[in-house]
Design an enzyme around this catalytic site. Structure first.
Site, PDB file in Angstrom:
ATOM      1  N   ASP A 285       0.839  -1.195   0.000  1.00 48.47           N
ATOM      2  CA  ASP A 285       0.000   0.000   0.000  1.00 48.47           C
ATOM      3  C   ASP A 285       0.877   1.250   0.000  1.00 48.47           C
ATOM      4  O   ASP A 285       1.963   1.269   0.579  1.00 48.47           O
ATOM      5  CB  ASP A 285      -0.890   0.037   1.249  1.00 48.47           C
ATOM      6  CG  ASP A 285      -1.881  -1.124   1.297  1.00 48.47           C
ATOM      7  OD1 ASP A 285      -2.119  -1.746   0.238  1.00 48.47           O
ATOM      8  OD2 ASP A 285      -2.402  -1.402   2.391  1.00 48.47           O
ATOM      9  N   ARG A 286       0.372   2.299  -0.610  1.00 53.53           N
ATOM     10  CA  ARG A 286       1.145   3.543  -0.764  1.00 53.53           C
ATOM     11  C   ARG A 286       1.709   4.089   0.555  1.00 53.53           C
ATOM     12  O   ARG A 286       2.872   4.492   0.606  1.00 53.53           O
ATOM     13  CB  ARG A 286       0.277   4.599  -1.460  1.00 53.53           C
ATOM     14  CG  ARG A 286       1.042   5.864  -1.784  1.00 53.53           C
ATOM     15  CD  ARG A 286       0.299   6.756  -2.748  1.00 53.53           C
ATOM     16  NE  ARG A 286       1.237   7.750  -3.300  1.00 53.53           N
ATOM     17  CZ  ARG A 286       1.052   8.398  -4.427  1.00 53.53           C
ATOM     18  NH1 ARG A 286      -0.017   8.182  -5.154  1.00 53.53           N
ATOM     19  NH2 ARG A 286       1.940   9.274  -4.852  1.00 53.53           N
TER      20      ARG A 286
END
Length: 222
Positions: free
Chosen positions: A58-59
């Protein structure tokens, strides 16, 4: 990004929070393109550089990402990730102390695509997928607890969702119930270690990500 391992078939980098692994609708430069540019420059490669994306983070998460440098490695790594032959260990700084020092968490998760969020249930519901992880407590500060997490399934936002369902949201993770955001927009989740048998050489590969340069991470590392 920081390169932590590379050979002719694979490259493993430690990504910073905020970096995306693959291109998305934001149009921001993804990590995959940064790694390609690094390979092209380092090895003076003419033409396009092959790089296979095997998995994602995830970012807002920090830590290790594995890429394939050959099609042979890509096919084999895809199978290894699918079959659970790649062992990933995460560190998470959470609010609240878990009731148990260590435990196996079992939930059924439903992903809401519109919200880009998963919801945890303690029993099977229509459309849900079983999610399993193990955690153990490895550190404690005045306000936070450091957990080591081992994923046994790979579901959307699994660690974030399951720890929040246990009453211990990850620091900075507003989406899953944290009280406040981190100043840099990160969440305090790190893909810390990865271990697998090399898809070509068959050697055991074990690598560890550096800790984020952040005062709270440093408290736990002292």
């Amino acid at each position: 990004m920081q390169v932590v391992y590379e050979d002719n078939h694979i490259i493993i980098v430690s990504k910073e929070s905020g970096e995306i692994v693959q291109g998305d609708k934001t149009g921001d430069t993804p990590l995959s393109e940064t790694v390609k540019a690094y390979i092209k420059e380092k090895y003076q490669k003419p033409g396009a550089v092959f790089l296979g994306v095997v998995h994602r983070l995830d970012r807002p998460v920090w830590g290790l990402v594995v890429f394939a440098r050959t099609s042979k490695a890509l096919a084999r790594l895809n199978n290894m990730f699918r079959d659970g032959e790649v062992h990933k260990t995460y560190w998470a700084i959470v609010q609240n102390r878990p009731q148990q020092e260590e435990a196996l968490l079992e939930h059924w998760l439903i992903r809401n695509e519109k919200q880009n969020k998963s919801y945890a249930y303690d029993h099977e519901v229509p459309g849900s997928k079983k999610a399993l992880l193990k955690y153990r407590t490895i550190g404690q500060s005045d306000r936070y607890t450091l957990l080591e997490v081992q994923l046994m399934t790979g579901r959307h936002h699994q660690i974030r969702c399951q720890l929040a369902a246990m009453g211990c949201p990850i620091k900075g993770d507003l989406k899953y119930g944290a009280k406040r955001s981190n100043p840099d927009g990160s969440i305090s989740l790190l893909a810390r270690r990865i271990e697998f048998v090399h898809p070509v050489s068959k050697e055991t590969i074990r690598v560890e990500a550096p800790l984020p340069q952040d005062s709270l991470w440093e408290v736990f590392n002292s």
